[in-house]
Design a protein around this motif. Structure first.
Motif, PDB file in Angstrom:
ATOM      1  N   THR A   1      31.839  60.900 -24.425  1.00 56.52           N
ATOM      2  CA  THR A   1      32.631  61.921 -25.118  1.00 56.52           C
ATOM      3  C   THR A   1      31.720  62.776 -25.998  1.00 56.52           C
ATOM      4  OG1 THR A   1      34.455  60.325 -25.241  1.00 56.52           O
ATOM      5  CG2 THR A   1      34.624  62.300 -26.604  1.00 56.52           C
TER       6      THR A   1
ATOM      7  N   ASN B   1      38.383  45.370 -20.359  1.00 57.05           N
ATOM      8  CA  ASN B   1      38.015  45.707 -21.737  1.00 57.05           C
ATOM      9  C   ASN B   1      38.178  44.534 -22.695  1.00 57.05           C
ATOM     10  OD1 ASN B   1      37.451  48.487 -21.144  1.00 57.05           O
ATOM     11  ND2 ASN B   1      39.647  48.835 -21.018  1.00 57.05           N
TER      12      ASN B   1
ATOM     13  N   ARG C   1      37.069  57.363 -26.552  1.00 51.83           N
ATOM     14  CA  ARG C   1      36.388  56.233 -27.179  1.00 51.83           C
ATOM     15  C   ARG C   1      35.007  55.981 -26.596  1.00 51.83           C
ATOM     16  NH1 ARG C   1      38.455  51.525 -25.980  1.00 51.83           N
ATOM     17  NH2 ARG C   1      39.693  52.310 -24.246  1.00 51.83           N
ATOM     18  N   TYR C   2      34.737  56.433 -25.368  1.00 54.28           N
ATOM     19  CA  TYR C   2      33.467  56.107 -24.719  1.00 54.28           C
ATOM     20  C   TYR C   2      32.356  57.052 -25.150  1.00 54.28           C
ATOM     21  CZ  TYR C   2      36.494  53.356 -21.586  1.00 54.28           C
ATOM     22  OH  TYR C   2      37.401  52.475 -21.074  1.00 54.28           O
TER      23      TYR C   2
ATOM     24  N   THR D   1      37.048  59.338 -20.645  1.00 54.42           N
ATOM     25  CA  THR D   1      36.522  59.084 -21.988  1.00 54.42           C
ATOM     26  C   THR D   1      37.182  57.875 -22.640  1.00 54.42           C
ATOM     27  OG1 THR D   1      38.146  60.557 -23.039  1.00 54.42           O
ATOM     28  CG2 THR D   1      36.018  61.527 -22.378  1.00 54.42           C
TER      29      THR D   1
ATOM     30  N   ASN E   1      40.271  57.697 -23.608  1.00 58.45           N
ATOM     31  CA  ASN E   1      41.010  58.295 -24.738  1.00 58.45           C
ATOM     32  C   ASN E   1      40.051  58.640 -25.876  1.00 58.45           C
ATOM     33  OD1 ASN E   1      43.419  59.345 -25.548  1.00 58.45           O
ATOM     34  ND2 ASN E   1      44.335  57.411 -26.193  1.00 58.45           N
TER      35      ASN E   1
END
Length: 325
Positions: free
Chosen positions: A179, A251, A175-176, A171, A173
């Motif tokens: 989630t 990123n 953020r994606y 995910t 953390n």
């Protein structure tokens, strides 16, 4: 507490539970270059199998990154070549949409083996005798949590840490876009059961080698924009890659306003690139990666390409342009 998404089939969970209970000696494996979700789900399910009195063996083509060495059971992971004389007729494949992507671990599977396929990729080919392949979960680790809960198995602190690792890895953390509220509720439950979220985050995100951190700078130096600023590429040469593997560098392309797709080209061997892809909303990079024999998720995927760096960029550029139109 029942956290299971309604999309997860009870009959498929029952089928997987029967497979686990009927397996005495079983091989667990995942995709080549296994990541936090693949490693975490293998380790967690191996522990759950041991709690049932079973004898699991985790066999992977590649030795996982030391990033995951803090997880219990990491040292017991076997590289495929080290177990070449042994074969298995009960196999669980985790976090792998295509059987071919387990690589050389395939050589340890007998022709008549019974397979359980546990995954969360949309493009999963359902190649097992029993399958749970659902995008209703954010990660295979979340899927293993629901399977364990369905079976009434205890999740101890070590297992909680393994599952939490896979969830925050896949995910980003949390953020994606994959989630979900259930993903976050499962993560909270794992913290209640002993996962140290601070320690796990520190090991995953603050544990790179000196060389890898320096390489992030080199990757940023190589940053180029294409397609009127919609496509970003970063490039690390074969010489650069001798210093480490800064996966997160991809990123940085998305940090540029207006960029829809970012690609990090890592030259692992001369003329042979491993490409990491990330996107915002307009482009499904799993579909893009699939064009080149790779795969992944809509917002995070990867593939392998050969040629010069400029040739690889051009091929990706053409595919991204097509996806953007």
């Amino acid at each position: 507490m029942n956290l299971r998404p309604p999309e997860l089939s009870t009959s498929e969970l029952d089928g997987a539970a029967t497979f686990l209970r009927d397996s005495d000696e079983v091989m667990l494996t995942s995709h080549v270059n296994s990541d936090g979700d693949g490693v975490g789900s293998c380790l967690a399910l191996a522990g759950l199998l041991r709690s049932l009195g079973k004898t699991p063996s985790i066999v992977l083509q590649d030795v996982p990154a030391d990033t995951y060495s803090f997880l219990e059971g990491f040292d017991a992971i076997i590289q495929a070549e080290e177990s070449a004389t042994r074969t298995f007729d009960r196999v669980i494949v985790l976090d792998c949409p295509e059987r071919e992507r387990i690589g050389r671990a395939e050589h340890l599977i007998t022709a008549d083996a019974v397979l359980l396929n546990l995954d969360h990729h949309l493009a999963n080919q359902r190649f097992g005798d029993s399958n749970i392949a659902s995008e209703a979960v954010c990660s295979t680790c979340e899927l293993v949590f629901h399977l364990a809960s369905h079976m009434g198995l205890e999740i101890d602190p070590a297992t909680a840490a393994q599952l939490y690792t896979g969830i925050i890895f896949d995910t980003g953390n949390f953020r994606y876009s994959l989630t979900t509220p259930v993903s976050m509720e499962v993560a909270a439950e794992l913290v209640r059961r002993g996962a140290r979220l601070d320690r796990i985050a520190d090991r995953l995100y603050n544990n790179a080698t000196f060389g890898s951190v320096k390489l992030v700078g080199r990757a940023i130096e190589s940053l180029e924009l294409h397609s009127d600023g919609l496509f970003a590429t970063l490039h690390l040469t074969h010489q650069d890659m001798q210093l480490g593997d800064p996966e997160a560098a991809v990123n940085y392309g998305l940090m540029v306003g207006g960029v829809e797709v970012s690609a990090l080209l890592k030259e692992e061997q001369p003329g042979k690139f491993r490409v990491s892809l990330r996107s915002r909303e307009r482009v499904d990079v799993s579909a893009l990666a699939h064009q080149f024999g790779g795969g992944g998720h809509a917002r995070a995927a990867g593939c392998r390409l050969e040629g010069t760096a400029d040739e690889v960029k051009q091929r990706l550029h053409e595919s991204v342009n097509e996806a953007l139109t």
